[in-house]
Design a protein around this motif. Structure first.
Motif, PDB file in Angstrom:
ATOM      1  N   PHE A  13       3.646  -3.151  16.513  1.00 30.14           N
ATOM      2  CA  PHE A  13       2.254  -3.008  16.928  1.00 30.14           C
ATOM      3  C   PHE A  13       1.355  -3.964  16.133  1.00 30.14           C
ATOM      4  CE2 PHE A  13      -1.934  -1.013  16.314  1.00 30.14           C
ATOM      5  CZ  PHE A  13      -2.370  -0.963  17.629  1.00 30.14           C
ATOM      6  N   LEU A  14       1.570  -4.052  14.809  1.00 24.55           N
ATOM      7  CA  LEU A  14       0.763  -4.961  13.985  1.00 24.55           C
ATOM      8  C   LEU A  14       0.980  -6.419  14.397  1.00 24.55           C
ATOM      9  CD1 LEU A  14       1.036  -3.473  10.366  1.00 24.55           C
ATOM     10  CD2 LEU A  14      -0.862  -3.296  11.985  1.00 24.55           C
ATOM     11  N   VAL A  15       2.217  -6.781  14.696  1.00 26.60           N
ATOM     12  CA  VAL A  15       2.503  -8.142  15.150  1.00 26.60           C
ATOM     13  C   VAL A  15       1.777  -8.397  16.473  1.00 26.60           C
ATOM     14  CG1 VAL A  15       4.306  -9.724  15.961  1.00 26.60           C
ATOM     15  CG2 VAL A  15       4.709  -8.294  13.940  1.00 26.60           C
ATOM     16  N   PHE A  16       1.863  -7.446  17.375  1.00 20.64           N
ATOM     17  CA  PHE A  16       1.201  -7.558  18.675  1.00 20.64           C
ATOM     18  C   PHE A  16      -0.313  -7.699  18.498  1.00 20.64           C
ATOM     19  CE2 PHE A  16      -0.508  -5.433  22.567  1.00 20.64           C
ATOM     20  CZ  PHE A  16      -0.088  -6.387  23.491  1.00 20.64           C
ATOM     21  N   MET A  17      -0.895  -6.923  17.614  1.00 21.33           N
ATOM     22  CA  MET A  17      -2.334  -6.995  17.372  1.00 21.33           C
ATOM     23  C   MET A  17      -2.723  -8.328  16.720  1.00 21.33           C
ATOM     24  SD  MET A  17      -3.204  -4.348  18.888  1.00 21.33           S
ATOM     25  CE  MET A  17      -4.926  -4.610  18.755  1.00 21.33           C
ATOM     26  N   THR A  18      -1.834  -8.886  15.903  1.00 26.35           N
ATOM     27  CA  THR A  18      -2.086 -10.207  15.330  1.00 26.35           C
ATOM     28  C   THR A  18      -2.148 -11.252  16.429  1.00 26.35           C
ATOM     29  OG1 THR A  18      -0.975  -9.606  13.268  1.00 26.35           O
ATOM     30  CG2 THR A  18      -1.227 -11.954  13.708  1.00 26.35           C
ATOM     31  N   VAL A  19      -1.202 -11.185  17.347  1.00 23.96           N
ATOM     32  CA  VAL A  19      -1.181 -12.133  18.464  1.00 23.96           C
ATOM     33  C   VAL A  19      -2.443 -11.978  19.314  1.00 23.96           C
ATOM     34  CG1 VAL A  19       0.031 -12.762  20.597  1.00 23.96           C
ATOM     35  CG2 VAL A  19       1.327 -12.330  18.507  1.00 23.96           C
ATOM     36  N   MET A  51      -1.062 -10.773   7.326  1.00 19.60           N
ATOM     37  CA  MET A  51      -0.643  -9.439   7.743  1.00 19.60           C
ATOM     38  C   MET A  51       0.439  -9.540   8.818  1.00 19.60           C
ATOM     39  SD  MET A  51      -2.438  -6.518  10.029  1.00 19.60           S
ATOM     40  CE  MET A  51      -1.944  -7.456  11.449  1.00 19.60           C
ATOM     41  N   GLY A  52       0.216 -10.392   9.808  1.00 24.40           N
ATOM     42  CA  GLY A  52       1.167 -10.553  10.896  1.00 24.40           C
ATOM     43  C   GLY A  52       2.515 -11.070  10.428  1.00 24.40           C
ATOM     44  N   ALA A  53       2.514 -11.977   9.454  1.00 21.81           N
ATOM     45  CA  ALA A  53       3.779 -12.517   8.945  1.00 21.81           C
ATOM     46  C   ALA A  53       4.597 -11.432   8.255  1.00 21.81           C
ATOM     47  CB  ALA A  53       3.499 -13.674   7.988  1.00 21.81           C
ATOM     48  N   PHE A  54       3.961 -10.641   7.410  1.00 20.54           N
ATOM     49  CA  PHE A  54       4.685  -9.557   6.733  1.00 20.54           C
ATOM     50  C   PHE A  54       5.137  -8.497   7.730  1.00 20.54           C
ATOM     51  CE2 PHE A  54       2.846 -11.303   2.847  1.00 20.54           C
ATOM     52  CZ  PHE A  54       3.897 -11.147   1.954  1.00 20.54           C
ATOM     53  N   ALA A  55       4.308  -8.196   8.713  1.00 14.89           N
ATOM     54  CA  ALA A  55       4.688  -7.213   9.730  1.00 14.89           C
ATOM     55  C   ALA A  55       5.855  -7.728  10.569  1.00 14.89           C
ATOM     56  CB  ALA A  55       3.488  -6.892  10.621  1.00 14.89           C
ATOM     57  N   LEU A  56       5.864  -9.022  10.866  1.00 12.41           N
ATOM     58  CA  LEU A  56       6.969  -9.605  11.634  1.00 12.41           C
ATOM     59  C   LEU A  56       8.277  -9.513  10.860  1.00 12.41           C
ATOM     60  CD1 LEU A  56       7.922 -11.121  14.157  1.00 12.41           C
ATOM     61  CD2 LEU A  56       7.346 -13.257  12.963  1.00 12.41           C
ATOM     62  N   GLY A  75       2.310  -6.566   1.112  1.00 12.73           N
ATOM     63  CA  GLY A  75       1.959  -7.907   1.576  1.00 12.73           C
ATOM     64  C   GLY A  75       1.088  -7.847   2.814  1.00 12.73           C
ATOM     65  N   SER A  76       1.470  -6.993   3.739  1.00 14.50           N
ATOM     66  CA  SER A  76       0.700  -6.823   4.968  1.00 14.50           C
ATOM     67  C   SER A  76      -0.680  -6.244   4.663  1.00 14.50           C
ATOM     68  CB  SER A  76       1.475  -5.905   5.919  1.00 14.50           C
ATOM     69  OG  SER A  76       0.817  -5.736   7.130  1.00 14.50           O
ATOM     70  N   ALA A  78      -2.322  -6.515   1.866  1.00 11.82           N
ATOM     71  CA  ALA A  78      -3.118  -7.540   1.181  1.00 11.82           C
ATOM     72  C   ALA A  78      -3.771  -8.471   2.206  1.00 11.82           C
ATOM     73  CB  ALA A  78      -2.246  -8.332   0.210  1.00 11.82           C
ATOM     74  N   GLY A  79      -3.013  -8.864   3.222  1.00 15.29           N
ATOM     75  CA  GLY A  79      -3.567  -9.750   4.251  1.00 15.29           C
ATOM     76  C   GLY A  79      -4.718  -9.105   5.006  1.00 15.29           C
ATOM     77  N   ILE A  80      -4.510  -7.881   5.484  1.00  9.61           N
ATOM     78  CA  ILE A  80      -5.559  -7.242   6.281  1.00  9.61           C
ATOM     79  C   ILE A  80      -6.701  -6.764   5.382  1.00  9.61           C
ATOM     80  CG2 ILE A  80      -4.678  -4.861   6.379  1.00  9.61           C
ATOM     81  CD1 ILE A  80      -6.243  -6.940   9.239  1.00  9.61           C
ATOM     82  N   GLY A  81      -6.394  -6.431   4.128  1.00  9.05           N
ATOM     83  CA  GLY A  81      -7.457  -6.084   3.184  1.00  9.05           C
ATOM     84  C   GLY A  81      -8.364  -7.282   2.922  1.00  9.05           C
TER      85      GLY A  81
END
Length: 173
Positions: A13-19, A51-56, A75-76, A78-81
């Motif tokens: 879901f996080l990867v999808f939301m990043t896209v 965030m997307g990279a760590f979620a992937l 890691g994820s 930290a990115g979204i924070g």
């Protein structure tokens, strides 16, 4: 419902939301609307991509150990924070009275070419008149306000992921 909230599904879901978020920014706002991103917008995109990279990585490898899951989650997070913090700063700049808005300075490209990275970060977060301009709104929300809402929802998903790290979904065998 439990399959939708398991660790791997939430990472997908996080990867999808990043896209979706990056596509919205690049294809709609930049290409279709012709809006150029300001330095704070670029920094928000970087946080979303981190965030997307760590979620992937978490979605592809689906680590089983608690330690690896926590490292990928951190890691994820930290990115979204980072993205959320930058978006909040951006919203704050846009709501300053006109006489308190910082003046426009040179662009991010110039800063990156001439200043050390620490100074670039300081200059970007100081903001500029460029970042305080509201070029487009949707439903009364500026782009940074839309981003702040989007990133806040993703932060809530991170709380659910942390809960799933410590309380995984029990599968029936």
């Amino acid at each position: 419902m439990q399959k939708l909230t398991n660790y791997r599904s939430l990472q997908v879901f996080l990867v999808f939301m990043t896209v979706i978020g990056m596509s919205y920014a690049l294809f709609f706002l930049q290409r279709y609307m012709g809006l150029s991103p300001c330095p704070l917008c670029i920094f928000q995109r970087i946080g979303l991509m981190v965030m997307g990279a760590f979620a992937l990585i978490a979605a592809l490898f689906n680590p089983k150990t608690l330690g690896l899951r926590l490292i990928l989650w951190l890691g994820s997070l930290a990115g979204i924070g980072w993205a959320t913090t930058v978006a909040a700063r951006h919203v704050w700049l846009q709501h300053l009275p006109a006489d308190q808005v910082p003046s426009c300075g040179p662009g991010l490209d110039y800063w990156l070419d001439t200043l050390p990275m620490q100074q670039v970060l300081k200059e970007v977060f100081a903001g500029s008149g460029e970042c305080a301009t509201i070029d487009w709104t949707f439903m009364g929300l500026s782009i940074p306000e839309q981003s702040l809402i989007f990133f806040s929802i993703l932060l809530l998903v991170h709380i659910l992921i942390l809960w799933r790290i410590f309380r995984p979904v029990k599968t029936l065998a």
